[in-house]
Design a protein around this motif. Structure first.
Motif, mmCIF file in Angstrom:
data_model
loop_
_atom_site.group_PDB
_atom_site.id
_atom_site.type_symbol
_atom_site.label_atom_id
_atom_site.label_comp_id
_atom_site.label_asym_id
_atom_site.label_seq_id
_atom_site.Cartn_x
_atom_site.Cartn_y
_atom_site.Cartn_z
ATOM 1 N N SER A 42 0.840 -1.191 0.000
ATOM 2 C CA SER A 42 0.000 0.000 0.000
ATOM 3 C C SER A 42 0.870 1.234 0.000
ATOM 4 N N ALA A 43 0.412 2.245 -0.715
ATOM 5 C CA ALA A 43 1.131 3.517 -0.704
ATOM 6 C C ALA A 43 0.569 4.445 0.360
ATOM 7 N N LEU A 44 -0.547 4.079 0.938
ATOM 8 C CA LEU A 44 -1.249 5.004 1.829
ATOM 9 C C LEU A 44 -1.351 4.507 3.264
ATOM 10 N N GLU A 45 -1.417 3.207 3.440
ATOM 11 C CA GLU A 45 -1.747 2.677 4.762
ATOM 12 C C GLU A 45 -0.759 1.603 5.190
ATOM 13 N N CYS A 46 -0.813 1.257 6.484
ATOM 14 C CA CYS A 46 -0.082 0.092 6.974
ATOM 15 C C CYS A 46 -1.022 -1.098 6.919
ATOM 16 N N LEU A 65 -1.938 -10.554 14.642
ATOM 17 C CA LEU A 65 -1.691 -9.771 13.430
ATOM 18 C C LEU A 65 -0.200 -9.574 13.216
ATOM 19 N N GLN A 66 0.210 -9.658 11.970
ATOM 20 C CA GLN A 66 1.588 -9.317 11.646
ATOM 21 C C GLN A 66 1.591 -8.068 10.773
ATOM 22 N N PRO A 67 1.923 -6.921 11.354
ATOM 23 C CA PRO A 67 1.932 -5.693 10.551
ATOM 24 C C PRO A 67 3.131 -5.668 9.612
ATOM 25 N N VAL A 68 3.043 -4.815 8.577
ATOM 26 C CA VAL A 68 4.185 -4.636 7.674
ATOM 27 C C VAL A 68 5.365 -4.089 8.476
ATOM 28 N N LYS A 69 6.566 -4.261 7.897
ATOM 29 C CA LYS A 69 7.803 -3.925 8.619
ATOM 30 C C LYS A 69 7.851 -2.460 9.075
ATOM 31 N N ASN A 70 7.296 -1.565 8.289
ATOM 32 C CA ASN A 70 7.460 -0.154 8.639
ATOM 33 C C ASN A 70 6.408 0.357 9.632
ATOM 34 N N TRP A 71 5.639 -0.546 10.190
ATOM 35 C CA TRP A 71 4.699 -0.113 11.228
ATOM 36 C C TRP A 71 5.506 0.322 12.447
ATOM 37 N N GLY A 72 5.043 1.358 13.139
ATOM 38 C CA GLY A 72 5.892 2.037 14.116
ATOM 39 C C GLY A 72 5.978 1.466 15.524
ATOM 40 N N GLY A 73 5.288 0.381 15.816
ATOM 41 C CA GLY A 73 5.369 -0.178 17.161
ATOM 42 C C GLY A 73 4.424 0.499 18.136
ATOM 43 N N GLN A 78 -1.669 0.865 24.511
ATOM 44 C CA GLN A 78 -2.148 1.700 23.402
ATOM 45 C C GLN A 78 -3.146 0.943 22.519
ATOM 46 N N HIS A 79 -3.806 1.699 21.640
ATOM 47 C CA HIS A 79 -4.781 1.080 20.738
ATOM 48 C C HIS A 79 -4.482 1.432 19.282
ATOM 49 N N ILE A 80 -5.133 0.716 18.378
ATOM 50 C CA ILE A 80 -5.000 0.986 16.942
ATOM 51 C C ILE A 80 -6.398 1.029 16.320
ATOM 52 N N HIS A 81 -6.493 1.734 15.196
ATOM 53 C CA HIS A 81 -7.716 1.652 14.391
ATOM 54 C C HIS A 81 -7.500 0.559 13.359
ATOM 55 N N ILE A 82 -8.450 -0.305 13.235
ATOM 56 C CA ILE A 82 -8.371 -1.351 12.214
ATOM 57 C C ILE A 82 -9.454 -1.081 11.184
ATOM 58 N N THR A 83 -9.058 -1.080 9.904
ATOM 59 C CA THR A 83 -10.023 -0.862 8.833
ATOM 60 C C THR A 83 -10.152 -2.138 8.033
ATOM 61 N N GLY A 133 -4.925 -15.421 7.344
ATOM 62 C CA GLY A 133 -4.564 -15.124 5.968
ATOM 63 C C GLY A 133 -5.166 -13.832 5.462
ATOM 64 N N ALA A 134 -6.241 -13.361 6.089
ATOM 65 C CA ALA A 134 -6.873 -12.106 5.647
ATOM 66 C C ALA A 134 -5.948 -10.929 5.933
ATOM 67 N N VAL A 135 -6.153 -9.836 5.191
ATOM 68 C CA VAL A 135 -5.329 -8.644 5.364
ATOM 69 C C VAL A 135 -6.225 -7.471 5.744
ATOM 70 N N VAL A 136 -5.810 -6.720 6.757
ATOM 71 C CA VAL A 136 -6.566 -5.534 7.183
ATOM 72 C C VAL A 136 -5.613 -4.343 7.195
ATOM 73 N N SER A 137 -6.179 -3.136 7.282
ATOM 74 C CA SER A 137 -5.353 -1.936 7.424
ATOM 75 C C SER A 137 -5.327 -1.538 8.887
ATOM 76 N N ILE A 138 -4.162 -1.120 9.354
ATOM 77 C CA ILE A 138 -4.091 -0.662 10.750
ATOM 78 C C ILE A 138 -3.447 0.720 10.809
ATOM 79 N N SER A 139 -3.825 1.480 11.822
ATOM 80 C CA SER A 139 -3.210 2.791 12.038
ATOM 81 C C SER A 139 -1.971 2.612 12.900
ATOM 82 N N GLN A 140 -1.231 3.688 13.070
ATOM 83 C CA GLN A 140 -0.165 3.661 14.071
ATOM 84 C C GLN A 140 -0.827 3.591 15.441
#
Lengths: 375, 378
Positions: A42-46, A65-73, A78-83, A133-140
């Motif tokens: 994605s160019a826009l989201e994690c 969940l396994q976020p992409v490498k550039n997710w900030g930890g 803390q919480h995250i938004h999941i889309t 196996g499904a993929v979701v978007s997560i916020s920082q």
């Protein structure tokens, strides 16, 4: 998101993007292409992939969940938004991370633990359909419900139901860190079977001398209709918790539960400034007696009049409109719209808006006068 | 349905519906209009309730194909040194623009995917690859044209203010050349659409108000400049010494899109049997009467799946006008049901193959370039 004058270079870039791609952000043009090649791109989201789904209780599951490498930890609590796409409807919800930051550092995974909300469109769908196996978007990660960096005094925890999740993240972190400070937990649930992480908390209490966990069920297991004599939370519980002299108390649970807990803490002489709360969802909207208000959704040529206004987002949806919306709790600004006239009240802060034309978040705004809005 | 709402079906004669004359149109009773409304509402609700992941996936796929075609088209135009790859590039870019404008832009901007809550396919945000900016389009097309469809004097899409298409529009000598205007409008269609909101025809009766048009003009110049920059400055300049080749390729791609889009759109409402309405007869219109007008004022194209996709499913113009906010790729399954309802009420379901329908458009433009009706000299 917030107004800031863009530099000349930024404006030039925006102009060129909008010429070439018909959108201010070039990434938007390529987003579906990337998704088509690999759903994790994605160019826009994690993005994050579901690695495993575990049952916790009858109505609660944990997703690994396994976020992409550039997710900030994140920091424990803390919480995250999941889309995710619920039958084609892009839906965003906020969930606390229930795992320890150590787990993320070690194997790059985090967990969320979610109770099925009765009639909940999103949590219900997740329980039935969000599989490995499904993929979701997560916020920082965000949120202030965290331990101070230099924590050196005892902490207290009060949780009810799925309110245990951010606290569990902290306990797991402290446990891996050899319990740096004494911690005491009061955890309420309907029956013994409803304690999420019940056995893990009990095991931790046995293993770690500086941690006590008190699991209090409101109902007997054998007959869920039979209520135990004590109310879910009472002064004795609070007394016991305060004996350890906690410098901070972390409180997480449904809104009415938190109100009772705070009242009991205040009665026991505890300074409420030392209480940190994690609040999800909106507080009940106070209806002020008065004349009915008319809301005009100008761009759709729709009007609705009511003497019991909800949020403008709910009202728009009730009128058959589909404005874009995200978190539905005033965080993400996805639902930002221009109010052209009228006054609204922020349902979280109670703050009244001006009567001028301005951008508002319709998910947390309720009309107090006739309002015209550009939807 | 009960027998009370069963219409007394009478044969529609060729004469009665010929060229959409205002008189002799088959009318329904009050109960029939109500029945018509109930049946169309029910059909709409049925499809609306069934929308889901598959519909979003369809649109995402269409957008992917469009973007691959655009990238391929621009690349081929840029790097081609012989006519065949160059023409392939032009074709790919042209098809990409057609898909962007018709199957994607037109439908997304109708709010057909707003329910999906994806900002990238929401009517509020979408901007398309044509000179007309999205805001202006939503005002003139979604509001004016879809509300006042085929009402002479109110629907400015009816003839685009330059074509006379029925007896009710008075003939003037300028109309004699309308076949030429028609050809020019087709060639420069994207600019015609962009200029639509200017209402330049009001210059004639001096009701034109420049001050009122200023916000629109600002939007027009802003969007027009971006399109010119993209197709006629930026990508040609990237090619350096081949500037003119790329510019020519882009112009040809735009021309292809203009001709196709205009042809499809003219087939929607200007065919032989698409009817026109007067302001008086549409006063205090009920929803059932509104459905009736949408139905009789529109015409479909029959053809292959490819035709439907490339026309943005405007080949289902009737279904589109009845249900403008239902995702267009669903019109195909709604079509037979709409046709059935039409048959039940004895209403014309106007459809035909592309060349036949387009032929009747040309015939109609030609016919009304001469005095007709009461202005016909005996």
């Amino acid at each position: 998101m917030h107004s800031q004058t863009p530099s000349l270079l930024q404006r030039a870039q925006t102009w060129i993007n909008s010429s070439l791609f018909n959108t201010n952000r070039a990434g938007e043009y390529f987003e579906y292409l990337l998704e088509g090649v690999d759903p994790m791109w994605s160019a826009l989201e994690c993005k994050a992939r579901i690695m495993e789904v575990r049952d916790e209780t009858a109505d609660t599951k944990t997703w690994v969940l396994q976020p992409v490498k550039n997710w900030g930890g994140f920091v424990a609590g803390q919480h995250i938004h999941i889309t995710l796409s619920v039958n084609g409807v892009q839906s965003t919800r906020t969930f606390t991370i229930s795992s320890s930051p150590y787990q993320w550092q070690q194997d790059g995974t985090i967990t969320i633990t979610v109770k099925r909300v009765p009639n909940g469109r999103v949590t219900g769908w997740m329980h039935d359909n969000l599989k490995t196996g499904a993929v979701v978007s997560i916020s920082q990660a965000q949120g202030e419900f965290v331990l101070d960096k230099d924590v050196d005094a005892p902490v207290g925890y009060i949780a009810a139901g799925s309110g245990i999740t951010p606290i569990m993240s902290q306990l797991r972190w402290m446990s891996a860190n050899n319990m740096p400070v004494p911690a005491n937990l009061l955890y309420f649930a309907n029956t013994q079977k409803d304690f999420i992480f019940g056995s893990e908390i009990k095991a931790l209490a046995q293993a770690a001398r500086r941690f006590t966990g008190n699991l209090i069920a409101s109902y007997d297991d054998s007959d869920s209709k039979h209520k135990l004599p004590q109310s879910p939370i009472c002064a004795e519980h609070i007394q016991a918790l305060l004996e350890s002299k906690p410098e901070q108390i972390y409180l997480c649970g449904p809104h009415p539960f938190r109100e009772i807990a705070k009242q009991l803490l205040a009665e026991a002489g505890y300074n409420l400034k030392q209480v940190r709360e994690e609040a999800f969802g909106l507080p009940p909207i106070k209806v002020e007696a008065g004349a009915p208000v008319k809301v005009s959704f100008a761009a759709s040529a729709v009007e609705t009049t009511t003497d019991q206004p909800g949020t403008l987002l709910d009202m728009a949806e009730g009128a058959g409109l589909t404005p874009t919306a995200g978190c539905r709790m005033g965080i993400c600004y996805t639902c930002k719209c221009k109010k052209t006239s009228g006054q609204v009240r922020n349902v979280i802060t109670g703050e009244l808006s001006s009567t001028e034309a301005e951008d508002i978040r319709i998910c947390v705004s309720t009309p107090v006068s006739n309002v015209e809005i550009d939807i | 349905m009960t027998t009370a709402t069963q219409p007394n079906v009478e044969q529609l004669t060729e004469e009665k519906v010929q060229f959409g004359g205002l008189n002799g149109r088959r009318r329904l009773t009050k109960e029939q209009y109500e029945g018509l409304q109930q049946e169309f509402d029910a059909l709409r609700d049925e499809i609306r309730a069934d929308l889901g992941q598959a519909d979003v996936d369809y649109m995402k796929n269409i957008i992917r194909i469009q973007r691959y075609l655009e990238v391929a088209g621009r690349t081929l135009i840029h790097f081609s040194f012989t006519p065949v790859p160059f023409m392939l590039g032009v074709a790919a870019l042209s098809v990409s623009k057609i898909m962007d404008n018709m199957e994607i832009g037109h439908n997304v901007m109708h709010g057909q995917f707003d329910w999906a809550n994806d900002p990238k396919m929401h009517s509020k945000n979408f901007e398309w690859d044509t000179a007309c900016d999205a805001g202006s389009w939503k005002r003139t097309h979604n509001f004016e044209h879809h509300t006042f469809t085929n009402i002479i004097g109110k629907d400015r899409d009816y003839g685009y203010a330059v074509l006379r298409l029925s007896d009710e529009t008075p003939w003037t000598p300028m109309r004699s050349f309308q076949t030429v205007y028609f050809a020019l409008l087709s060639i420069f269609f994207q600019w015609g659409v962009a200029l639509h909101e200017l209402e330049s025809e009001r210059l004639w009766d001096r009701s034109f108000d420049l001050e009122e048009k200023k916000p629109y003009l600002k939007g027009l110049f802003r969007k027009g400049a971006k399109q010119v920059f993209k197709d006629y400055i930026f990508f040609p300049a990237l090619a350096g010494p081949f500037f003119w080749k790329v510019m020519l390729g882009n112009a040809m791609a735009n021309l292809g899109r203009n001709l196709w889009a205009s042809a499809i759109i003219f087939c929607g409402h200007f065919t032989e049997q698409a009817q026109a309405f007067s302001e008086e007869e549409c006063e205090n219109e009920t929803k059932g009467e509104w459905y009736y007008r949408q139905l009789l004022g529109s015409s479909n194209l029959s053809g292959s799946k490819l035709l439907h996709v490339m026309s943005g499913h405007l080949s289902y113009q009737i279904e589109h006008h009845l249900f403008p906010d239902i995702p267009a790729h669903r019109y195909e399954e709604m079509g037979p049901k709409v046709e059935e309802i039409c048959a039940k009420y004895g209403l014309q379901y106007n459809t035909g193959p592309f060349w036949h329908q387009y032929g009747t458009v040309l015939k109609r433009v030609w016919k009304y370039s001469f005095p007709t009706g009461s202005q016909k000299r005996s």
